[in-house]
Design a protein around this motif. Sequence first.
Motif, PDB file in Angstrom:
ATOM      1  N   PHE A 152      29.487 -20.921  36.636  1.00 38.08           N
ATOM      2  CA  PHE A 152      28.642 -21.867  36.324  1.00 38.08           C
ATOM      3  C   PHE A 152      28.674 -23.323  37.011  1.00 38.08           C
ATOM      4  CE2 PHE A 152      27.893 -19.418  32.486  1.00 38.08           C
ATOM      5  CZ  PHE A 152      26.807 -19.275  32.749  1.00 38.08           C
ATOM      6  N   VAL A 153      27.429 -23.498  38.307  1.00 32.31           N
ATOM      7  CA  VAL A 153      27.323 -24.722  39.142  1.00 32.31           C
ATOM      8  C   VAL A 153      26.903 -25.374  38.589  1.00 32.31           C
ATOM      9  CG1 VAL A 153      27.626 -25.470  41.252  1.00 32.31           C
ATOM     10  CG2 VAL A 153      28.772 -23.033  41.103  1.00 32.31           C
ATOM     11  N   TYR A 154      27.197 -26.708  38.289  1.00 33.10           N
ATOM     12  CA  TYR A 154      26.043 -27.704  38.057  1.00 33.10           C
ATOM     13  C   TYR A 154      25.112 -28.739  39.413  1.00 33.10           C
ATOM     14  CZ  TYR A 154      24.250 -32.002  35.932  1.00 33.10           C
ATOM     15  OH  TYR A 154      23.299 -33.416  35.394  1.00 33.10           O
ATOM     16  N   ASP A 155      23.822 -28.029  38.606  1.00 37.07           N
ATOM     17  CA  ASP A 155      23.068 -29.115  40.221  1.00 37.07           C
ATOM     18  C   ASP A 155      22.631 -30.349  39.258  1.00 37.07           C
ATOM     19  OD1 ASP A 155      20.598 -30.256  41.586  1.00 37.07           O
ATOM     20  OD2 ASP A 155      20.259 -28.037  41.911  1.00 37.07           O
ATOM     21  N   GLU A 156      23.540 -31.562  40.036  1.00 33.19           N
ATOM     22  CA  GLU A 156      23.058 -32.499  39.467  1.00 33.19           C
ATOM     23  C   GLU A 156      21.662 -33.174  39.566  1.00 33.19           C
ATOM     24  OE1 GLU A 156      25.916 -36.347  39.957  1.00 33.19           O
ATOM     25  OE2 GLU A 156      26.381 -35.197  41.365  1.00 33.19           O
ATOM     26  N   GLU A 157      20.694 -32.926  40.887  1.00 32.76           N
ATOM     27  CA  GLU A 157      19.526 -33.699  40.672  1.00 32.76           C
ATOM     28  C   GLU A 157      18.479 -32.606  39.602  1.00 32.76           C
ATOM     29  OE1 GLU A 157      17.610 -33.586  44.945  1.00 32.76           O
ATOM     30  OE2 GLU A 157      19.188 -34.789  45.211  1.00 32.76           O
ATOM     31  N   ALA A 158      18.638 -31.754  39.168  1.00 26.84           N
ATOM     32  CA  ALA A 158      18.328 -30.930  38.263  1.00 26.84           C
ATOM     33  C   ALA A 158      18.946 -31.066  37.088  1.00 26.84           C
ATOM     34  CB  ALA A 158      17.947 -29.235  38.935  1.00 26.84           C
ATOM     35  N   GLN A 159      19.774 -31.148  37.225  1.00 29.06           N
ATOM     36  CA  GLN A 159      20.883 -31.132  35.545  1.00 29.06           C
ATOM     37  C   GLN A 159      20.613 -29.965  34.739  1.00 29.06           C
ATOM     38  OE1 GLN A 159      19.294 -34.319  33.292  1.00 29.06           O
ATOM     39  NE2 GLN A 159      19.924 -36.128  34.490  1.00 29.06           N
ATOM     40  N   THR A 160      20.322 -28.381  36.154  1.00 26.56           N
ATOM     41  CA  THR A 160      20.912 -27.633  35.330  1.00 26.56           C
ATOM     42  C   THR A 160      21.979 -26.397  36.088  1.00 26.56           C
ATOM     43  OG1 THR A 160      19.591 -26.611  37.644  1.00 26.56           O
ATOM     44  CG2 THR A 160      18.307 -26.689  35.461  1.00 26.56           C
ATOM     45  N   VAL A 161      21.805 -25.166  35.620  1.00 25.20           N
ATOM     46  CA  VAL A 161      23.239 -24.602  35.922  1.00 25.20           C
ATOM     47  C   VAL A 161      23.494 -23.240  36.703  1.00 25.20           C
ATOM     48  CG1 VAL A 161      25.469 -25.957  34.414  1.00 25.20           C
ATOM     49  CG2 VAL A 161      23.312 -24.147  33.568  1.00 25.20           C
ATOM     50  N   SER A 162      23.432 -23.133  37.412  1.00 22.87           N
ATOM     51  CA  SER A 162      22.959 -21.582  37.689  1.00 22.87           C
ATOM     52  C   SER A 162      24.430 -20.637  37.681  1.00 22.87           C
ATOM     53  CB  SER A 162      22.991 -21.731  39.313  1.00 22.87           C
ATOM     54  OG  SER A 162      23.914 -22.402  40.563  1.00 22.87           O
ATOM     55  N   THR A 163      24.932 -19.298  37.817  1.00 26.05           N
ATOM     56  CA  THR A 163      25.238 -18.678  38.180  1.00 26.05           C
ATOM     57  C   THR A 163      26.357 -18.914  39.471  1.00 26.05           C
ATOM     58  OG1 THR A 163      24.300 -17.083  37.845  1.00 26.05           O
ATOM     59  CG2 THR A 163      25.311 -17.375  35.817  1.00 26.05           C
ATOM     60  N   ARG A 164      27.132 -18.664  39.484  1.00 29.95           N
ATOM     61  CA  ARG A 164      27.739 -17.807  40.724  1.00 29.95           C
ATOM     62  C   ARG A 164      28.926 -17.212  41.085  1.00 29.95           C
ATOM     63  NH1 ARG A 164      28.715 -21.969  44.886  1.00 29.95           N
ATOM     64  NH2 ARG A 164      26.562 -22.932  44.349  1.00 29.95           N
ATOM     65  N   GLN A 165      28.656 -16.386  41.525  1.00 31.05           N
ATOM     66  CA  GLN A 165      29.592 -14.834  41.798  1.00 31.05           C
ATOM     67  C   GLN A 165      31.308 -15.684  42.633  1.00 31.05           C
ATOM     68  OE1 GLN A 165      28.194 -11.130  42.604  1.00 31.05           O
ATOM     69  NE2 GLN A 165      30.753 -10.110  42.214  1.00 31.05           N
ATOM     70  N   VAL A 166      32.688 -15.972  42.077  1.00 32.19           N
ATOM     71  CA  VAL A 166      33.154 -16.076  43.020  1.00 32.19           C
ATOM     72  C   VAL A 166      33.926 -14.956  43.662  1.00 32.19           C
ATOM     73  CG1 VAL A 166      33.110 -18.203  42.184  1.00 32.19           C
ATOM     74  CG2 VAL A 166      34.190 -17.160  40.745  1.00 32.19           C
ATOM     75  N   LYS A 167      34.908 -14.856  44.002  1.00 34.06           N
ATOM     76  CA  LYS A 167      36.083 -14.085  43.926  1.00 34.06           C
ATOM     77  C   LYS A 167      37.379 -14.906  43.621  1.00 34.06           C
ATOM     78  CE  LYS A 167      38.890 -11.574  47.636  1.00 34.06           C
ATOM     79  NZ  LYS A 167      38.819 -10.595  49.150  1.00 34.06           N
ATOM     80  N   VAL A 168      38.419 -14.106  43.169  1.00 37.25           N
ATOM     81  CA  VAL A 168      39.471 -15.359  42.572  1.00 37.25           C
ATOM     82  C   VAL A 168      41.001 -14.785  43.241  1.00 37.25           C
ATOM     83  CG1 VAL A 168      38.212 -15.458  40.031  1.00 37.25           C
ATOM     84  CG2 VAL A 168      39.925 -13.307  40.467  1.00 37.25           C
ATOM     85  N   GLY A 169      42.450 -15.149  43.030  1.00 36.02           N
ATOM     86  CA  GLY A 169      42.998 -14.751  43.343  1.00 36.02           C
ATOM     87  C   GLY A 169      43.936 -15.039  42.361  1.00 36.02           C
ATOM     88  N   GLU A 170      44.937 -15.768  42.191  1.00 38.05           N
ATOM     89  CA  GLU A 170      46.536 -15.967  41.868  1.00 38.05           C
ATOM     90  C   GLU A 170      46.539 -16.872  40.483  1.00 38.05           C
ATOM     91  OE1 GLU A 170      50.178 -16.456  43.893  1.00 38.05           O
ATOM     92  OE2 GLU A 170      49.718 -14.859  45.539  1.00 38.05           O
ATOM     93  N   VAL A 171      46.729 -16.710  39.310  1.00 39.01           N
ATOM     94  CA  VAL A 171      46.653 -17.382  38.616  1.00 39.01           C
ATOM     95  C   VAL A 171      48.042 -18.318  38.011  1.00 39.01           C
ATOM     96  CG1 VAL A 171      47.307 -17.946  35.518  1.00 39.01           C
ATOM     97  CG2 VAL A 171      45.595 -16.056  37.082  1.00 39.01           C
ATOM     98  N   GLN A 172      48.044 -20.200  38.194  1.00 39.27           N
ATOM     99  CA  GLN A 172      48.926 -20.613  38.465  1.00 39.27           C
ATOM    100  C   GLN A 172      48.945 -21.436  37.105  1.00 39.27           C
ATOM    101  OE1 GLN A 172      51.417 -21.343  40.170  1.00 39.27           O
ATOM    102  NE2 GLN A 172      51.022 -19.477  41.581  1.00 39.27           N
ATOM    103  N   GLU A 173      49.884 -20.957  35.893  1.00 37.32           N
ATOM    104  CA  GLU A 173      49.930 -22.082  34.821  1.00 37.32           C
ATOM    105  C   GLU A 173      48.176 -21.891  33.850  1.00 37.32           C
ATOM    106  OE1 GLU A 173      50.889 -25.249  35.082  1.00 37.32           O
ATOM    107  OE2 GLU A 173      53.617 -24.907  35.766  1.00 37.32           O
ATOM    108  N   ASP A 174      47.732 -22.968  33.638  1.00 33.48           N
ATOM    109  CA  ASP A 174      45.417 -22.345  33.228  1.00 33.48           C
ATOM    110  C   ASP A 174      44.939 -22.801  34.370  1.00 33.48           C
ATOM    111  OD1 ASP A 174      46.262 -25.365  33.574  1.00 33.48           O
ATOM    112  OD2 ASP A 174      45.728 -25.770  31.887  1.00 33.48           O
ATOM    113  N   ARG A 175      45.245 -22.583  35.649  1.00 33.55           N
ATOM    114  CA  ARG A 175      44.459 -22.793  36.854  1.00 33.55           C
ATOM    115  C   ARG A 175      44.826 -21.134  36.940  1.00 33.55           C
ATOM    116  NH1 ARG A 175      44.769 -28.134  39.956  1.00 33.55           N
ATOM    117  NH2 ARG A 175      46.765 -26.607  40.480  1.00 33.55           N
TER     118      ARG A 175
END
Length: 359
Positions: free
Chosen positions: A300-323
Amino acid sequence: PKPVTIMEVKTEDYSNDIEISGNVKPAQLIKQGFKVAGVVENVYVKEGDNISEGQTLMSLKTHDYELGVMAAQAQYESLDMQLKSKIDSSVNQAKANLDFVKTQLDRVRRLHEKGAVATKTVEELEVALVVAENKYQEALDARETSIAQLRQAEAALELAQSQLNDTVLKSPINGTVVKQISEIGETMAPGYPAFVLGRLDTLEVEIGAPDNLIDHIKKGEKVNLFIYGINKEIEGVISNIDTTADPETRTFGVKIDIENPDGDIKPGMIANVVISMGKTSSIMVPIDSVIDDAEGSLIFVYDEEAQTVSTRQVKVGEVQEDRIQILDGLKDGELVVINGQYGLLDGEKVNARRVEEND
């Protein structure tokens, strides 16, 4: 509006390290067996025991070999006595007789020159000299033969004593007993292993590396390890990388040599191996901020002006601990929801609280 926590994302450098656990094992295994045949009489160590160089491990019954030493000793002493008495005496007698004949011949020749002795007498003594010389040479030859026989008997005695000594099996190294193969009462053949021994001054850690790691490591490279049980950090060197993957695990065997001068690292301990994949620049987000659904990974990406969220498809890579690494779908400066994202709807208005990455 639902309360959510947001964070600004940015590209950052991070160490791309991979941690793999492996078992500590002896780097060198030695199969130790007897040089002679026999029946096992005593076993002095057991599997897992630490051993030192020269320590007795096992012994065979010695009766037959003790008889062999006694017989060889008797033969040696008999020949030695014969050489010192009969043979040496024969040589001395032959030499004395030869000297006597030579003296007689010299005296008779001088008398013959003066006409006081017949030629026949001289000739008889000359023949006697040849006989005496032959007798003396025979005595010398007999002594050489006797000396050779004595040396042969001495070698047989040394062999018999060596075989008796070889009924005791000793460790050639400082190490540990990895495996005991033979038991009391078993008949051992020469060369058949009774124990498998392992060195302790140099150990190895064996890990299974995935195929995406193989291109990033090479033989001779140094790596960091953490030994569980003694909580010790050490450095090791990659000594071998298998050229083919294990058909079951689909990983490549990697061996790492480690020094163990104090002997505090034991075979069987678990080691955590840290392999550096180098520095990487990428956007990293908390792993819980990424939602997996049928379409893939969403955030979820936050729009600071509209104060709303929108979904965004992302491509993930490697896990580093909790990130987790975001390879595509986000850019620097965007605000993403890192808490309160579950149950949100695309376009929904939210009450956002912004935090910094280290908060």
